[in-house]
Design an enzyme around this catalytic site. Structure first.
Site, PDB file in Angstrom:
ATOM      1  N   ASP A  95      -0.963   6.485   6.803  1.00  0.00           N
ATOM      2  CA  ASP A  95      -1.019   5.047   7.050  1.00  0.00           C
ATOM      3  C   ASP A  95      -1.865   4.775   8.295  1.00  0.00           C
ATOM      4  OD1 ASP A  95      -0.504   2.405   6.584  1.00  0.00           O
ATOM      5  OD2 ASP A  95       1.513   2.413   7.433  1.00  0.00           O
ATOM      6  N   LYS A 114       0.831  -1.212   0.000  1.00  0.00           N
ATOM      7  CA  LYS A 114       0.000   0.000   0.000  1.00  0.00           C
ATOM      8  C   LYS A 114       0.863   1.259   0.000  1.00  0.00           C
ATOM      9  CE  LYS A 114      -2.251  -1.520   3.656  1.00  0.00           C
ATOM     10  NZ  LYS A 114      -1.926  -2.955   3.676  1.00  0.00           N
ATOM     11  N   THR A 115       1.904   1.281   0.825  1.00  0.00           N
ATOM     12  CA  THR A 115       2.793   2.441   0.878  1.00  0.00           C
ATOM     13  C   THR A 115       3.559   2.588  -0.429  1.00  0.00           C
ATOM     14  OG1 THR A 115       3.041   2.118   3.271  1.00  0.00           O
ATOM     15  CG2 THR A 115       4.657   3.524   2.166  1.00  0.00           C
ATOM     16  N   ARG A 151       6.445  -8.311   1.271  1.00  0.00           N
ATOM     17  CA  ARG A 151       7.357  -7.952   2.366  1.00  0.00           C
ATOM     18  C   ARG A 151       7.981  -9.196   2.985  1.00  0.00           C
ATOM     19  NH1 ARG A 151       4.523  -4.391   6.460  1.00  0.00           N
ATOM     20  NH2 ARG A 151       4.830  -2.831   4.824  1.00  0.00           N
ATOM     21  N   THR A 194      -5.493  -1.518   7.362  1.00  0.00           N
ATOM     22  CA  THR A 194      -5.684  -2.966   7.397  1.00  0.00           C
ATOM     23  C   THR A 194      -7.092  -3.312   7.859  1.00  0.00           C
ATOM     24  OG1 THR A 194      -4.772  -3.006   9.639  1.00  0.00           O
ATOM     25  CG2 THR A 194      -3.240  -3.427   7.830  1.00  0.00           C
TER      26      THR A 194
END
Length: 360
Positions: free
Chosen positions: A133, A88-89, A241, A182
């Protein structure tokens, strides 16, 4: 090999002891750490063309970006939601680059006081992006400040006291807000409705993770075979990740225990040392399943009981461990709590009780 890299430092004699307590308790949580943030900044894609995965999302975003450029207007406010570690980032930075704009990054917990958010909004320039975020953790006062800023590009302030109180409307730059969360359901309705573009990020396929692993290995100047990349992708729980984190650890193992080349055999040995099994489950995942099966006959068990037994926070269980276990079909949610599925019994080599078999 680049001078000063972690790979070079380990090769100069640093010992890698598989018996260390830290290695025994290694987990592959998709939650971001400070080291992950610095590491990912060096390998993050800069354009949509470089960005791997989320094909349908990329196609939709590309159309929105091209249309905004033709109109010479800011992009609509965007909301991305999904489990941690899916990009997302990264995607937010890519969008800002595609629009030729700057991006200011922050997180909701950091915006404790209203003046923190006001200061950020007042320093934005036209067509800039503001990325927040964990936006579901934004406090109510900050939300109220965002409403007019998102809709009318203004900030409402009250000045004076008592009878002399009046409202002052201050204009801001025409910016684009990108929110990431999330827990999309935890957002208030008024805030969620103000986003013009809302997308969910999905778990990645093995083929997409292989592309990411090969790209990261190329940037880090790590030699890896196709079979080695495939094995890592199979154990990465559909999360980039985690795939990159495993690659780093296996890179260290290959450098110390072999000639630096990551083959399928080397990757298998490293993952076994890290206690990561064929499904990508780590120690905590398996402890959760064993707790349901061994202590409660498969469940159902309340989330608070599970968190207390594992010594974890409820939010960590829900945000970090559960998403993949649910997606893999190893547990299920019921009104009475969490239950282990027949697939969980099979994975751990346990025989389901008669009642469990009939229930499913």
């Amino acid at each position: 090999m680049r001078k000063g890299s972690k790979l070079a430092i380990i090769s100069e004699g640093e010992k890698f002891n598989p018996g260390d307590k830290e290695d025994k308790r290694e987990n592959i949580s998709p939650k971001e750490t400070e080291y992950d943030y610095c590491f990912e900044n060096s390998i993050r894609p800069k354009t949509l063309e470089e960005y791997v995965g989320q094909a349908q999302l990329k196609e939709t975003l590309l159309i929105s970006i091209q249309a905004a450029k033709k109109r010479q207007e800011p992009l609509d406010h965007l909301l991305f939601y999904g489990p941690p570690g899916l990009g997302k980032t990264t995607l937010s930075s890519v969008i800002a680059t595609e629009m030729g704009s700057n991006i200011k990054t922050t997180s909701a917990p950091a915006l404790e006081r209203p003046r923190d958010l006001i200061g950020i909004l007042m320093n934005l320039k036209n067509n800039d992006f503001l990325f927040i975020d964990e936006i579901h953790r934004l406090n109510k006062v900050a939300e109220e400040i965002l409403y007019p800023a998102m809709e009318d590009f203004t900030i409402d302030r009250t000045i004076g006291k008592g009878d002399k109180t009046r409202t002052l409307r201050i204009p801001t730059a025409r910016f684009t807000l990108i929110g990431a969360t999330t827990k999309a359901g935890a957002l208030s309705g008024p805030l969620r409705d103000r986003f013009g573009i809302i997308h969910k990020l999905e778990f990645y396929t093995r083929e997409e993770l292989q592309q990411i692993i090969r790209r990261t290995a190329s940037i880090l100047e790590v030699k890896i075979t196709e079979k080695g990349a495939e094995l890592i992708a199979c154990r990465a729980r559909g999360t980039p990740r985690i795939a990159n984190r495993l690659l780093k650890r296996i890179r260290d193992y290959a450098m110390v225990k072999s000639d630096g080349l990551i083959t399928e055999k080397i990757a298998e040995k490293a993952l076994r040392m890290l206690n990561i099994d064929q499904c990508g489950l780590d120690i905590t995942d398996r402890e959760l399943l064993k707790f349901l099966i061994d202590k409660h006959n498969g469940g159902p068990v309340g989330i608070e009981t599970i968190a207390a037994a594992l010594g974890e926070d409820v939010r960590t269980i829900e945000d970090v461990y559960e998403p993949y276990l649910l997606q893999a079909g190893l547990i299920s949610r019921t009104p009475r709590g969490r239950k282990a599925s027949p697939a969980a019994y099979k994975h751990l080599g346990c025989k389901p009780p008669p009642a469990q078999g009939k229930l499913y």
